[in-house]
Design an enzyme around this catalytic site. Structure first.
Site, mmCIF file in Angstrom:
data_model
loop_
_atom_site.group_PDB
_atom_site.id
_atom_site.type_symbol
_atom_site.label_atom_id
_atom_site.label_comp_id
_atom_site.label_asym_id
_atom_site.label_seq_id
_atom_site.Cartn_x
_atom_site.Cartn_y
_atom_site.Cartn_z
ATOM 1 N N ASP A 184 0.649 -1.316 -0.173
ATOM 2 C CA ASP A 184 -0.031 0.048 -0.010
ATOM 3 C C ASP A 184 0.864 1.237 0.015
ATOM 4 O O ASP A 184 0.336 2.348 -0.149
ATOM 5 C CB ASP A 184 -0.884 0.030 1.269
ATOM 6 C CG ASP A 184 -0.246 -0.153 2.746
ATOM 7 O OD1 ASP A 184 0.685 -0.124 2.621
ATOM 8 O OD2 ASP A 184 -1.166 0.114 3.452
ATOM 9 N N SER A 185 1.913 1.202 0.060
ATOM 10 C CA SER A 185 3.046 2.150 -0.232
ATOM 11 C C SER A 185 2.838 2.903 -1.659
ATOM 12 O O SER A 185 3.300 4.123 -2.053
ATOM 13 C CB SER A 185 4.575 1.810 -0.210
ATOM 14 O OG SER A 185 4.835 0.527 -0.942
ATOM 15 N N GLU A 235 9.444 -3.841 10.411
ATOM 16 C CA GLU A 235 10.202 -2.719 9.512
ATOM 17 C C GLU A 235 10.616 -1.892 10.608
ATOM 18 O O GLU A 235 9.884 -1.560 11.891
ATOM 19 C CB GLU A 235 8.709 -1.926 8.827
ATOM 20 C CG GLU A 235 8.952 -0.588 8.348
ATOM 21 C CD GLU A 235 8.028 -0.044 7.371
ATOM 22 O OE1 GLU A 235 7.079 -0.535 6.908
ATOM 23 O OE2 GLU A 235 8.376 0.916 6.862
ATOM 24 N N ASP A 277 -0.982 -6.317 -0.030
ATOM 25 C CA ASP A 277 -1.385 -5.609 1.131
ATOM 26 C C ASP A 277 -2.860 -5.418 1.359
ATOM 27 O O ASP A 277 -3.537 -5.072 0.384
ATOM 28 C CB ASP A 277 -0.876 -4.318 1.314
ATOM 29 C CG ASP A 277 0.509 -4.055 2.225
ATOM 30 O OD1 ASP A 277 0.724 -4.767 2.672
ATOM 31 O OD2 ASP A 277 1.293 -3.101 1.906
ATOM 32 N N GLU A 320 -0.921 -5.138 8.857
ATOM 33 C CA GLU A 320 -0.180 -4.471 9.928
ATOM 34 C C GLU A 320 -0.815 -5.248 11.126
ATOM 35 O O GLU A 320 -1.981 -5.180 11.456
ATOM 36 C CB GLU A 320 -0.300 -3.014 9.591
ATOM 37 C CG GLU A 320 0.560 -2.708 8.396
ATOM 38 C CD GLU A 320 0.833 -1.094 8.300
ATOM 39 O OE1 GLU A 320 0.451 -0.295 9.115
ATOM 40 O OE2 GLU A 320 1.125 -0.717 7.315
ATOM 41 N N LYS A 325 -1.288 -9.362 3.236
ATOM 42 C CA LYS A 325 -0.229 -8.927 4.370
ATOM 43 C C LYS A 325 -1.127 -7.980 5.311
ATOM 44 O O LYS A 325 -1.921 -7.049 4.931
ATOM 45 C CB LYS A 325 1.063 -8.376 3.745
ATOM 46 C CG LYS A 325 1.906 -7.482 4.932
ATOM 47 C CD LYS A 325 3.437 -7.110 4.677
ATOM 48 C CE LYS A 325 3.411 -5.828 3.628
ATOM 49 N NZ LYS A 325 2.955 -4.654 4.267
HETATM 50 O O1 KIV Z 1 3.742 -0.985 1.452
HETATM 51 C C1 KIV Z 1 4.786 -1.484 1.427
HETATM 52 O O2 KIV Z 1 5.381 -1.116 0.533
HETATM 53 C C2 KIV Z 1 5.382 -2.190 2.577
HETATM 54 C C3 KIV Z 1 6.821 -2.094 2.558
HETATM 55 C C4 KIV Z 1 7.280 -1.141 3.404
HETATM 56 C C5 KIV Z 1 7.315 -3.315 2.838
HETATM 57 O O3 KIV Z 1 4.556 -2.568 3.518
#
Ligand code: KIV
Length: 276
Positions: A56-57, A193, A95, A126, A124
């Site tokens: 989600d970056s 992270e 994510d 958090e 993934k």
């Molecule tokens: O969203 C993302 O790119 C991440 C990275 C920081 C691993 O979670």
């Protein structure tokens, strides 16, 4: 039974969770990168990246937001589908964005979207102690889960910024405890992270699943970076753990190959990329 991809006869079989587990057990570093589109996906595949994350970056590097909070499920599905079209060998993780997993049922419905519509093999989220029941619920439905610990960008408005986590004794102990609990709940991979080296190594040694680090030191089972950071596309100040792999390379493909090589040889991350 062979998958459609295996039937195409590649000599490089697709990476599975079992492959990643074997790499961890044998001490081969896992090279991972984020990706958001099909063209870069083809390039990452060619460079032999093991794991690709549609992070989600993308809210920051693609959409231009200051945080990942504005990213929606529709954005994630769109980019995951694009990346999946370009990939053959790497293991594809996507994510779950902000507030898309606030209940087990919502997490399940959105994970199914990332897998069925997007083509992801793992989701993934958090995670901390509050997400244990969600991880357990997803794992109970045979969904592969990566639990993201340490700095959690979706929480920046609550935690007050992008800061190194786990420096204090109690915070380090909490991250270690949560890592073990998330593994017991069924997480197949942990992502750490922005934490001190020693904590990254302690967590990696304590669990039996692959641990991928970003700013978590050289002791993790593998490394992940934001693609645009290592290609020096991201403008402005970069986190300490970023190395510009375009330096000395004449193409993005050469730079990604250099990154994979440096992760595999454990030359990256160096002391200058780590937190104490
Ligand atoms: O969203 C993302 O790119 C991440 C990275 C920081 C691993 O979670």
């Amino acid at each position: 039974m062979y998958t459609q991809l295996q039937l195409r006869g590649s000599s490089r079989p697709p990476v599975t969770l079992a492959t990643l587990d074997k790499m961890r057990a044998e001490g081969e570093a896992i090279a991972a990168l984020t990706c958001y589109d099909a063209s870069f996906a083809v390039l990452l595949d060619e460079a032999d990246v093991d794991l690709v994350l549609v992070g989600d970056s993308l809210g920051m590097v693609i959409q231009g937001h200051d945080t990942t909070v504005p990213v929606t499920m529709d954005h994630m599905v769109y980019h995951t589908r694009a990346v999946a079209r370009g990939l053959y060998r790497p293991f594809l993780v996507a994510d779950l964005p902000f507030m898309s997993y606030s209940s087990p049922e919502q997490a399940l419905a959105n994970s199914v979207r990332l897998m069925q519509e997007g083509g992801a093999r793992m989701v993934k989220l958090e995670s901390g102690s509050e997400q244990l029941r969600i991880v357990e619920f997803l794992a109970g439905h045979d969904i592969a889960v990566c639990a993201h610990l340490g700095l959690k960008p979706q929480s920046v408005h609550k935690t007050g910024g992008f800061r190194v986590q786990g420096r204090q004794k109690d915070a380090a102990e909490r991250i270690q405890r949560e890592a073990l609990d998330l593994e017991s709940a069924g997480a197949d991979i942990l992502l750490l992270e922005c934490i001190p080296n020693e904590l990254g190594k302690a967590v990696t040694d304590a669990v039996s699943v692959p641990v991928i680090g970003i700013g978590a030191g050289p002791g993790a089972s593998g490394q992940i970076q934001v693609l645009y950071d290592i290609l020096d596309i991201t403008s402005g100040r970069k986190p300490k753990f970023v190395r510009n792999f375009m330096q000395g390379c004449d193409s993005p493909l050469a730079a990604v190959k250099a990154y994979v090589g440096a992760v595999k040889s454990r030359e990256y991350p160096g002391p200058e990329h780590c937190f104490s």
